[in-house]
Write a protein that holds these residues in place. Structure first.
Motif, PDB file in Angstrom:
ATOM      1  N   VAL A   1     131.846  78.818 177.047  1.00  0.00           N
ATOM      2  CA  VAL A   1     130.566  78.643 177.310  1.00  0.00           C
ATOM      3  C   VAL A   1     130.415  78.294 178.642  1.00  0.00           C
ATOM      4  O   VAL A   1     130.850  79.119 179.835  1.00  0.00           O
TER       5      VAL A   1
ATOM      6  N   LEU B   1     130.373  66.417 177.121  1.00  0.00           N
ATOM      7  CA  LEU B   1     129.571  68.066 176.976  1.00  0.00           C
ATOM      8  C   LEU B   1     129.631  68.304 178.766  1.00  0.00           C
ATOM      9  O   LEU B   1     130.326  69.189 179.109  1.00  0.00           O
TER      10      LEU B   1
ATOM     11  N   ALA C   1     131.977  70.328 181.233  1.00  0.00           N
ATOM     12  CA  ALA C   1     131.620  71.310 181.409  1.00  0.00           C
ATOM     13  C   ALA C   1     131.995  70.948 183.372  1.00  0.00           C
ATOM     14  O   ALA C   1     132.082  72.405 183.686  1.00  0.00           O
TER      15      ALA C   1
ATOM     16  N   SER D   1     133.127  76.015 170.727  1.00  0.00           N
ATOM     17  CA  SER D   1     132.593  77.285 171.053  1.00  0.00           C
ATOM     18  C   SER D   1     132.331  76.762 172.496  1.00  0.00           C
ATOM     19  O   SER D   1     132.112  78.496 173.778  1.00  0.00           O
ATOM     20  N   PHE D   2     131.699  75.156 172.884  1.00  0.00           N
ATOM     21  CA  PHE D   2     131.313  75.029 174.216  1.00  0.00           C
ATOM     22  C   PHE D   2     132.656  75.821 175.599  1.00  0.00           C
ATOM     23  O   PHE D   2     132.193  75.737 176.978  1.00  0.00           O
TER      24      PHE D   2
ATOM     25  N   SER E   1     134.980  82.044 170.583  1.00  0.00           N
ATOM     26  CA  SER E   1     133.927  80.695 170.169  1.00  0.00           C
ATOM     27  C   SER E   1     135.316  79.495 169.279  1.00  0.00           C
ATOM     28  O   SER E   1     134.133  78.275 169.588  1.00  0.00           O
TER      29      SER E   1
ATOM     30  N   PRO F   1     127.943  79.267 171.235  1.00  0.00           N
ATOM     31  CA  PRO F   1     127.583  78.483 169.944  1.00  0.00           C
ATOM     32  C   PRO F   1     127.457  79.238 168.674  1.00  0.00           C
ATOM     33  O   PRO F   1     128.213  78.223 167.534  1.00  0.00           O
TER      34      PRO F   1
END
Length: 431
Positions: free
Chosen positions: A168, A23, A27, A164-165, A353, A297
Motif C-alpha cells: 500500500v 504503520l 508509511a 499488505s501495507f 499483499s 489490505p
C-alpha cells in the motif's frame, strides 16, 4: 530446516508494539523510498534523451541505456539488503530504516544534479550510475528493514494485514511518482520537460526524504528482548539457513517480474509497442496503481483467514495462463490499457499483499532481516530490475511477443515452489 518457534517460546517474548504508530512510521519512509525509486522509470524517455547519446539511425539506443542504468540500481540492492539487513539484525530495525532513507535521498539529489551528455560527455552517465547505485542500496535495505518491521509489529492473526501495507505504502509512492510525472508532462511543453522538468521531480524526492526521516524518528523497535543482544555475522543467515535462502528466491522470482512489468514497464511497453501516447499511459498507470493500493489490505485479510498458499497459487497460475493474452491486448485504446493493467494488478495482489509475511515466516528473528534481504534482492535484481531492459531489448530484436512468455514462465516456476511451501499463516512468529 525452517525454524518454527513453539508457543511457550513466543510467550516469553516482547509483545507487539502499537500498530498505528508503527504503520505511520513505515508509511512515511516507504512512500518516499518508492517515489524516489520509480520516478526514474516514468521519466526514462526524458533522462535517456539528455544523458545518453543517440546512435545513428536507432532511436531506441538511449532508452536501452537508461533502462540498463535502471537495472544497475537493482544490482546494488543485494548489497543493501545484506548490509542493512545485517544492521537491522545487530543494531535494530530503526537504525536500518534511518540509513535506508538517507541513502535514497542522497541518490535522488544526485540524479537531479546529473549533467547532460551535451555539457559533460561521459561524466553525465557516470554520475547517473553512481546515483542509481546509492538508490539501489537503499531500496534493498528498505524492503528488508520495513517489511520485517511491519510484520513484527502485527498482533496475533494480523500478519497478513500488516504485510499488505508494505505494498500500500510502496504503491502510494508509485502513484505519487506517476502523478507528479503526469502533471509535469501535461503542464510543461516538451522543451521544458527535457531542460528542467524531469530534474524537478527528483529534487522533490530528495526534499521528501528529509520529511520521511523526521517522521521515522518516532518508530518503536520491534526486535524482541531475546534478540536485543544478538550479534549475528554478516553472512550468518546464508551459512546457517541455505534452504530458507533458496526458498526466498523461488518465492520472489515470479512476483518480482510480474510486479515490475505491470507497475514500471507497462507504460513504456504501451508507448513503444502500441504507439500509446506518453501522457495518457502515465494517467492510466496512476489510476490503476490507486486500484492496486486499495485491494492490498483485502488480500492480506483474506490470507489471515484462509492461509498464504491459496493466494500465492492464484497469482502464479493466473499469471502463467493470462499474462500472454493480457499483454497482447495492449493497444492504442485508453480503456484497453486500463483494463489490462488493472486485471494484471488484481492477479498480482495474491503475491504482493502477503509477500512480507511469507518472507518473515521463513526465517528466525535472529537473522530474519539479513536472511530475507540478500536472496530477495538478488532475485529482484536478476528478474525485476532487468524487466524493462529485457522487454525493450525484445522489441529492438523485433520479437516483442517473446517478452510476455518470459514473464509467464517465471510465474509458473514460482507457482511450483508455492505448491511445496509450508503454510505459516497460523503459526506463531519468532520475535
Amino acid at each position: 530446516m525452517t525454524y518454527w518457534p513453539s508457543v511457550d517460546e513466543t510467550a516469553t517474548r516482547t509483545p507487539p508494539v502499537r500498530g498505528g504508530r508503527q504503520l505511520a512510521a513505515a508509511a512515511a519512509g516507504n512512500v518516499v523510498e518508492w517515489y524516489d525509486w520509480h520516478i526514474y522509470t516514468f521519466l526514462a524517455t526524458y533522462i535517456a534523451a539528455e544523458i545518453f547519446p543517440e546512435a545513428a539511425g536507432d532511436s531506441l539506443v538511449p532508452l536501452l541505456s537508461a533502462f540498463a542504468v535502471f537495472a544497475v540500481g537493482f544490482f546494488a540492492r543485494p548489497l543493501g539488503g545484506l548490509v542493512l539487513g545485517w544492521v537491522a539484525d545487530r543494531r535494530g530495525r530503526r537504525a536500518a530504516l534511518t540509513a535506508a532513507i538517507l541513502l535514497m535521498g542522497a541518490g535522488c539529489l544526485l540524479v537531479a544534479l546529473t549533467p547532460t551528455y551535451a555539457t559533460a560527455g561521459v561524466l553525465g552517465p557516470a554520475v547517473l550510475v553512481v546515483a542509481r547505485l546509492l538508490q539501489g542500496m537503499s531500496a534493498g535495505g528498505e524492503f528488508t528493514a520495513s517489511t520485517t518491521f511491519l510484520v513484527e509489529s502485527a498482533g496475533p492473526g494480523r500478519r497478513g494485514l500488516f504485510s499488505s501495507f508494505h505494498y500500500v505504502f510502496a504503491t502510494a509512492g508509485q502513484v505519487l511518482a506517476s502523478g507528479v510525472a503526469a502533471l509535469l508532462v501535461f503542464g510543461l511543453d516538451d522543451g521544458a520537460m527535457h531542460q528542467w522538468g524531469w530534474r524537478a521531480a527528483f529534487l522533490l524526492g530528495a526534499l521528501m526524504s528529509l520529511v520521511g526521516l523526521w517522521i521515522r524518528r518516532g518508530a518503536q523497535e520491534t526486535r524482541g528482548e531475546a534478540h536485543r543482544h544478538a550479534r549475528p555475522g554478516l553472512f550468518e543467515a546464508l551459512r546457517t539457513c541455505p534452504r530458507e535462502s533458496a526458498l526466498i528466491c523461488g518465492i520472489t522470482a515470479g512476483g518480482t517480474i510480474a510486479f515490475y512489468t505491470w507497475t514500471a514497464y507497462l507504460p513504456t511497453y504501451a508507448q513503444v509497442d502500441a504507439g500509446f501516447d506518453k501522457a495518457d499511459s502515465l494517467l492510466v498507470s496512476t489510476v490503476s496503481l490507486v486500484f492496486f493500493a486499495l485491494v492490498q489490505p483485502l488480500g492480506g485479510l483474506l490470507s489471515d483467514r484462509v492461509g498464504r498458499r491459496p493466494l500465492l497459487l492464484f497469482f502464479a497460475f493466473g499469471f502463467a495462463v493470462l499474462c500472454v493474452p493480457l499483454l497482447n491486448l495492449v493497444s492504442g485504446s485508453f480503456l484497453s490499457l486500463l483494463w489490462v493493467q488493472c486485471a494484471g494488478l488484481l492477479l498480482l495482489t495474491g503475491y504482493s499483499s502477503i509477500a512480507a509475511a511469507v518472507h518473515a515466516e521463513v526465517f528466525p528473528a535472529r537473522v530474519r532481516a539479513a536472511g530475507i534481504g540478500f536472496p530477495y534482492s538478488v532475485t529482484v535484481a536478476l528478474f525485476g530490475g532487468t524487466a524493462p531492459y529485457v522487454g525493450t531489448l525484445f522489441t529492438e530484436l523485433r520479437v516483442p511477443g517473446a517478452f510476455p512468455w518470459y514473464v509467464a514462465v517465471l510465474c509458473l516456476l514460482s507457482g511450483l515452489v508455492y505448491l511445496r511451501l509450508p503454510e505459516g499463516a497460523h503459526r506463531p512468529l519468532d520475535r
